[in-house]
Design a protein around this motif. Structure first.
Motif, PDB file in Angstrom:
ATOM      1  N   GLY A  53      47.738  10.139  66.735  1.00 44.08           N
ATOM      2  CA  GLY A  53      46.399  10.228  66.162  1.00 44.08           C
ATOM      3  C   GLY A  53      46.275   9.892  64.683  1.00 44.08           C
ATOM      4  N   GLN A  54      47.387   9.515  64.042  1.00 43.37           N
ATOM      5  CA  GLN A  54      47.327   9.213  62.607  1.00 43.37           C
ATOM      6  C   GLN A  54      46.727   7.822  62.382  1.00 43.37           C
ATOM      7  N   VAL A  55      45.776   7.707  61.467  1.00 44.06           N
ATOM      8  CA  VAL A  55      45.085   6.438  61.236  1.00 44.06           C
ATOM      9  C   VAL A  55      45.383   5.858  59.851  1.00 44.06           C
ATOM     10  N   ASP A  56      45.517   6.732  58.847  1.00 45.76           N
ATOM     11  CA  ASP A  56      45.729   6.274  57.474  1.00 45.76           C
ATOM     12  C   ASP A  56      47.214   6.227  57.150  1.00 45.76           C
ATOM     13  N   PHE A  57      47.674   5.058  56.698  1.00 41.83           N
ATOM     14  CA  PHE A  57      49.078   4.878  56.340  1.00 41.83           C
ATOM     15  C   PHE A  57      49.182   4.295  54.933  1.00 41.83           C
ATOM     16  N   GLY A  58      50.222   4.731  54.205  1.00 44.19           N
ATOM     17  CA  GLY A  58      50.406   4.255  52.837  1.00 44.19           C
ATOM     18  C   GLY A  58      51.731   3.558  52.662  1.00 44.19           C
ATOM     19  N   GLU A  59      51.705   2.475  51.884  1.00 44.32           N
ATOM     20  CA  GLU A  59      52.917   1.740  51.529  1.00 44.32           C
ATOM     21  C   GLU A  59      52.919   1.575  50.017  1.00 44.32           C
ATOM     22  N   ASN A  60      54.106   1.535  49.413  1.00 47.65           N
ATOM     23  CA  ASN A  60      54.096   1.389  47.962  1.00 47.65           C
ATOM     24  C   ASN A  60      54.470  -0.007  47.479  1.00 47.65           C
ATOM     25  N   ARG A  61      54.884  -0.890  48.404  1.00 47.71           N
ATOM     26  CA  ARG A  61      55.154  -2.267  48.008  1.00 47.71           C
ATOM     27  C   ARG A  61      54.267  -3.215  48.804  1.00 47.71           C
ATOM     28  N   VAL A  62      53.712  -4.191  48.099  1.00 43.45           N
ATOM     29  CA  VAL A  62      52.763  -5.103  48.740  1.00 43.45           C
ATOM     30  C   VAL A  62      53.424  -5.851  49.894  1.00 43.45           C
ATOM     31  N   GLN A  63      54.601  -6.439  49.642  1.00 46.90           N
ATOM     32  CA  GLN A  63      55.232  -7.269  50.665  1.00 46.90           C
ATOM     33  C   GLN A  63      55.578  -6.472  51.926  1.00 46.90           C
ATOM     34  N   GLU A  64      56.186  -5.313  51.722  1.00 50.55           N
ATOM     35  CA  GLU A  64      56.538  -4.466  52.874  1.00 50.55           C
ATOM     36  C   GLU A  64      55.277  -4.039  53.633  1.00 50.55           C
ATOM     37  N   GLY A  65      54.237  -3.736  52.888  1.00 52.19           N
ATOM     38  CA  GLY A  65      52.975  -3.350  53.510  1.00 52.19           C
ATOM     39  C   GLY A  65      52.391  -4.481  54.349  1.00 52.19           C
ATOM     40  N   LEU A  66      52.416  -5.699  53.788  1.00 49.02           N
ATOM     41  CA  LEU A  66      51.839  -6.845  54.501  1.00 49.02           C
ATOM     42  C   LEU A  66      52.560  -7.079  55.826  1.00 49.02           C
ATOM     43  N   GLU A  67      53.868  -6.914  55.807  1.00 51.14           N
ATOM     44  CA  GLU A  67      54.647  -7.115  57.042  1.00 51.14           C
ATOM     45  C   GLU A  67      54.237  -6.103  58.114  1.00 51.14           C
ATOM     46  N   LYS A  68      54.091  -4.849  57.698  1.00 53.27           N
ATOM     47  CA  LYS A  68      53.739  -3.823  58.679  1.00 53.27           C
ATOM     48  C   LYS A  68      52.294  -3.959  59.155  1.00 53.27           C
ATOM     49  N   ILE A  69      51.422  -4.374  58.253  1.00 51.98           N
ATOM     50  CA  ILE A  69      50.025  -4.575  58.647  1.00 51.98           C
ATOM     51  C   ILE A  69      49.985  -5.631  59.751  1.00 51.98           C
ATOM     52  N   GLU A  70      50.791  -6.684  59.553  1.00 50.67           N
ATOM     53  CA  GLU A  70      50.849  -7.754  60.551  1.00 50.67           C
ATOM     54  C   GLU A  70      51.434  -7.237  61.878  1.00 50.67           C
ATOM     55  N   GLN A  71      52.542  -6.513  61.771  1.00 49.53           N
ATOM     56  CA  GLN A  71      53.210  -5.994  62.987  1.00 49.53           C
ATOM     57  C   GLN A  71      52.348  -4.987  63.735  1.00 49.53           C
ATOM     58  N   GLY A  72      51.459  -4.303  63.003  1.00 54.08           N
ATOM     59  CA  GLY A  72      50.674  -3.245  63.644  1.00 54.08           C
ATOM     60  C   GLY A  72      49.218  -3.616  63.832  1.00 54.08           C
ATOM     61  N   ARG A  73      48.924  -4.912  63.820  1.00 51.24           N
ATOM     62  CA  ARG A  73      47.545  -5.408  63.969  1.00 51.24           C
ATOM     63  C   ARG A  73      46.785  -4.727  65.103  1.00 51.24           C
ATOM     64  N   ASP A  74      47.475  -4.556  66.224  1.00 52.01           N
ATOM     65  CA  ASP A  74      46.835  -4.029  67.440  1.00 52.01           C
ATOM     66  C   ASP A  74      46.435  -2.557  67.315  1.00 52.01           C
ATOM     67  N   LEU A  75      46.939  -1.863  66.287  1.00 55.23           N
ATOM     68  CA  LEU A  75      46.772  -0.412  66.229  1.00 55.23           C
ATOM     69  C   LEU A  75      45.472   0.033  65.548  1.00 55.23           C
ATOM     70  N   GLY A  76      44.812  -0.875  64.834  1.00 52.21           N
ATOM     71  CA  GLY A  76      43.558  -0.515  64.161  1.00 52.21           C
ATOM     72  C   GLY A  76      43.740   0.529  63.074  1.00 52.21           C
ATOM     73  N   LEU A  77      44.804   0.396  62.280  1.00 52.92           N
ATOM     74  CA  LEU A  77      45.106   1.392  61.257  1.00 52.92           C
ATOM     75  C   LEU A  77      44.400   1.052  59.945  1.00 52.92           C
ATOM     76  N   ARG A  78      44.359   2.051  59.071  1.00 53.30           N
ATOM     77  CA  ARG A  78      43.755   1.889  57.751  1.00 53.30           C
ATOM     78  C   ARG A  78      44.894   1.972  56.736  1.00 53.30           C
ATOM     79  N   TRP A  79      45.135   0.863  56.026  1.00 51.69           N
ATOM     80  CA  TRP A  79      46.297   0.776  55.145  1.00 51.69           C
ATOM     81  C   TRP A  79      45.946   1.022  53.690  1.00 51.69           C
ATOM     82  N   HIS A  80      46.781   1.838  53.047  1.00 53.86           N
ATOM     83  CA  HIS A  80      46.584   2.188  51.639  1.00 53.86           C
ATOM     84  C   HIS A  80      47.754   1.650  50.827  1.00 53.86           C
ATOM     85  N   LEU A  81      47.465   0.970  49.737  1.00 53.11           N
ATOM     86  CA  LEU A  81      48.527   0.620  48.794  1.00 53.11           C
ATOM     87  C   LEU A  81      48.584   1.733  47.753  1.00 53.11           C
ATOM     88  N   ILE A  82      49.731   2.427  47.686  1.00 57.99           N
ATOM     89  CA  ILE A  82      49.820   3.581  46.781  1.00 57.99           C
ATOM     90  C   ILE A  82      50.744   3.327  45.610  1.00 57.99           C
TER      91      ILE A  82
END
Ligand SMILES: *Cc1c(COP(=O)(O)O)cnc(C)c1O
Length: 233
Positions: A53-82
């Motif tokens: 049930g978790q929707v909001d996820f945070g990453e602290n590096r842009v590149q690592e975040g972009l990779e996961k956003i791409e890998q998790g496209r199907d999940l409809g998550l809300r990504w935070h750069l922290i």
């Protein structure tokens, strides 16, 4: 299986602690958004948390975040750069993250706004504050916050929604409390001086070891990694 169960349990435990801290402070549980900080953890762990049930996820590096956003496209998550945002990555961050917590300079706000406007996106952004005497590496000094808020009212796409704090690491959460309190007081002062309340809605503060104290002091977003995902590799 055991590993996944652990993650779901830890997430549940954090949610309960969050709710209890909110109740102690006379606040509604829904006032506090849990951002699960997944840096260094693989997409499988993120999928597991999403399944719980978790929707909001945070990453602290842009590149690592972009990779996961791409890998998790199907999940409809809300990504935070922290984490700290370098000027040369502002554009890519503006195109991918829903919330950017680490704006600490006018030119960074302007880059994010320009990129977002071009792409037809409206990211939420927070101003990372370096409280006087805190002497951390990043964050806008208190005296520059007003100018950044004013620039925020001229943005076409990016929306400033609040302030973020990353205090120096101290084991004892009670010793971090004064920092959290000072961020809240800064917010109240800016509001009293006439700043747009829509830009002061959120206080992003508190991590695994001190998020309950942060909630007692007014946090509306807590960024919790280790307590959910376990130790980072
Ligand atoms: C890693 C990180 C967190 C989460 O830290 P934990 O102690 O693992 O909860 C929170 N905020 C920022 C800015 C971080 O980089």
């Amino acid at each position: 299986m055991a590993l996944e169960d652990d993650l779901a349990h830890r997430l549940d435990h954090v949610r309960r602690r969050l709710a209890a801290a909110a109740a102690r402070a006379g606040r509604a549980e829904g006032d506090v958004r849990l951002v699960a900080v997944s840096k260094t953890h693989p997409i499988d762990a993120i999928r597991e948390a999403a399944a719980a049930g978790q929707v909001d996820f945070g990453e602290n590096r842009v590149q690592e975040g972009l990779e996961k956003i791409e890998q998790g496209r199907d999940l409809g998550l809300r990504w935070h750069l922290i984490g700290h945002l370098q000027a040369n990555k502002a554009r890519r961050a503006a195109l991918a993250f829903a919330v950017i917590h680490s704006i600490d300079r006018l030119d960074l706000l302007e880059s994010v706004d320009r990129a977002a406007a071009d792409a037809g996106r409206q990211p939420e952004v927070l101003i990372q504050v370096d409280l006087a005497g805190e002497a951390t590496k990043h964050g806008a000094p208190e005296e520059s916050i007003r100018a950044i808020l004013e620039a925020g009212s001229r943005c076409r796409a990016a929306r400033i929604v609040g302030l973020m704090l990353l205090p120096p690491f101290v084991e004892d959460p009670e010793r971090v409390r004064p920092f959290f309190r000072r961020l809240r007081e800064l917010r109240d002062r800016l509001a009293a001086e006439g700043a747009d309340p829509r830009m002061l809605r959120e206080l992003s503060m508190g991590m695994s070891h001190d998020f309950e104290v942060a909630i007692e002091e007014g946090a509306t977003m807590v960024r919790v990694g280790t307590a959910i995902f376990g130790a980072r590799r």
